[in-house]
Design a protein around this motif. Sequence first.
Motif, mmCIF file in Angstrom:
data_model
loop_
_atom_site.group_PDB
_atom_site.id
_atom_site.type_symbol
_atom_site.label_atom_id
_atom_site.label_comp_id
_atom_site.label_asym_id
_atom_site.label_seq_id
_atom_site.Cartn_x
_atom_site.Cartn_y
_atom_site.Cartn_z
ATOM 1 N N GLY A 1 0.759 -1.197 -0.008
ATOM 2 C CA GLY A 1 -0.036 -0.110 -0.069
ATOM 3 C C GLY A 1 0.758 1.413 -0.100
ATOM 4 O O GLY A 1 1.743 1.242 0.863
ATOM 5 N N THR A 2 0.354 2.170 -0.712
ATOM 6 C CA THR A 2 1.115 3.544 -0.598
ATOM 7 C C THR A 2 0.154 4.681 -0.248
ATOM 8 O O THR A 2 -0.971 4.647 -0.561
ATOM 9 N N VAL A 3 0.820 5.575 0.126
ATOM 10 C CA VAL A 3 -0.006 7.020 0.321
ATOM 11 C C VAL A 3 0.907 8.082 -0.219
ATOM 12 O O VAL A 3 1.821 7.831 -0.667
ATOM 13 N N THR A 4 0.169 9.319 -0.353
ATOM 14 C CA THR A 4 1.135 10.222 -1.157
ATOM 15 C C THR A 4 1.167 11.378 -0.328
ATOM 16 O O THR A 4 0.356 11.931 0.398
ATOM 17 N N LYS A 5 2.557 11.827 -0.101
ATOM 18 C CA LYS A 5 2.736 13.209 0.705
ATOM 19 C C LYS A 5 2.620 14.332 -0.277
ATOM 20 O O LYS A 5 2.232 14.043 -1.261
ATOM 21 N N THR B 1 5.754 4.017 1.136
ATOM 22 C CA THR B 1 5.214 2.962 1.408
ATOM 23 C C THR B 1 5.003 2.606 2.788
ATOM 24 O O THR B 1 5.668 3.311 3.662
ATOM 25 N N ILE B 2 4.142 1.653 3.183
ATOM 26 C CA ILE B 2 4.019 1.408 4.702
ATOM 27 C C ILE B 2 5.507 0.853 5.141
ATOM 28 O O ILE B 2 5.676 1.199 6.317
ATOM 29 N N GLU C 1 10.427 10.755 7.392
ATOM 30 C CA GLU C 1 9.103 10.433 7.784
ATOM 31 C C GLU C 1 8.567 11.253 8.816
ATOM 32 O O GLU C 1 9.150 11.401 9.780
ATOM 33 N N VAL D 1 0.113 10.829 9.052
ATOM 34 C CA VAL D 1 -0.702 9.723 8.196
ATOM 35 C C VAL D 1 -1.204 8.751 9.168
ATOM 36 O O VAL D 1 -2.451 8.453 9.197
ATOM 37 N N ARG E 1 -3.950 9.919 11.466
ATOM 38 C CA ARG E 1 -5.241 10.080 11.063
ATOM 39 C C ARG E 1 -5.931 8.689 10.334
ATOM 40 O O ARG E 1 -7.141 8.885 10.156
ATOM 41 N N ASP E 2 -5.060 7.910 10.061
ATOM 42 C CA ASP E 2 -5.683 6.656 9.496
ATOM 43 C C ASP E 2 -5.591 5.290 10.248
ATOM 44 O O ASP E 2 -4.175 4.964 10.377
ATOM 45 N N THR F 1 -4.249 1.875 8.503
ATOM 46 C CA THR F 1 -2.613 2.040 8.006
ATOM 47 C C THR F 1 -1.947 1.847 9.247
ATOM 48 O O THR F 1 -0.906 1.093 9.192
#
Length: 347
Positions: A32-36, A43-44, A70, A74, A77-78, A81
Amino acid sequence: MTSYARERKIAELAVRRASLLTDSVYHSRVKGTVTKEDKSPVTIADFGAQSVVIGAVLHAFPNDAVVGEEDADVLRRDAATRELVWGLVNDAVKSSPELEDDIGTVADAEEMMNLIDRGNSEGGAKGRIWALDPIDGTKGFLRGGQYAVCLALMQDGEVVAGAMACPNLPVDPSTPSGERGVVFSTVKGAGATVKPLSASADAEGSPIAMNAITDLSDASFCESVEAGHSSHGQQAAIAKALGITKESVRMDSQAKYGSIARGDGDVYLRLPTSATYQEKIWDHAVGKLLVEEAGGVVTDAHGKPLDFSKGRTLKDNKGVVAAAKGVHGKVIEAVMKELGVSPVPSL
């Protein structure tokens, strides 16, 4: 133990444990990825590796500071994740119980996030500060290419020790399809070593040295995969000017530094693609020391030493040139001619 020998050991163990985590993420079905905000992929595994490494550093050296890439916003908030990353961290810690005395554990998800946020140092010229990139070469990691877990200690702005795990780099470069995964480590004035990731945690590494080349026509280039990181066109022109005919080797991350330090290649160029871009210290700290301790020279594209004392970036430098001592000056001359800049006056 010699000066900084313990720091070197802790760095090795920290990147080793983090690489267990990153490798497990890649080989699972969860990438899984998130975007800064800057649109780069995270990635996680980045979050998990940063927690594991900072936890190791602070367990051994609780008063030290860390410059990490990092933060845990994130994850705070999530919840989904957060729990996913915590599961990875917990598994990595449990899978290496023999390291607990040296680098500790991570108790729960809250401690994990707090550790990630401890990478908030602004760097500088005073004190003991660690530079950490939990996954250097995230795009390489996602595509199954080269990436590295990188950690270096700076003392009063000077890089003095560090380690780097490269889970996808061949143990024997002559057999690229063979065993993969190595750990490089170094201490200023004490040389540089490499050992397989599969070796026991207390195994001694083998000393490494750059190729002692004097004729650049025999040399090979190492450069970034991403054109946005370095100007491939200018680097090709420089290679031609130096008489280098071998095709350049492109790979992500500080694995490039490790590769030339152990003799897989000879020259690493990272030429500036923007007048305003500032290199991050975590992208170069341990790699720079590895090459120097293996018999090389690392400067910016103008021949200036890299200055890690200015904060989180190398704001007084532009680009990076790493090469063996015998040819570094010739490479710098060609680089500056291509860039249209004047040599740095001798001190």
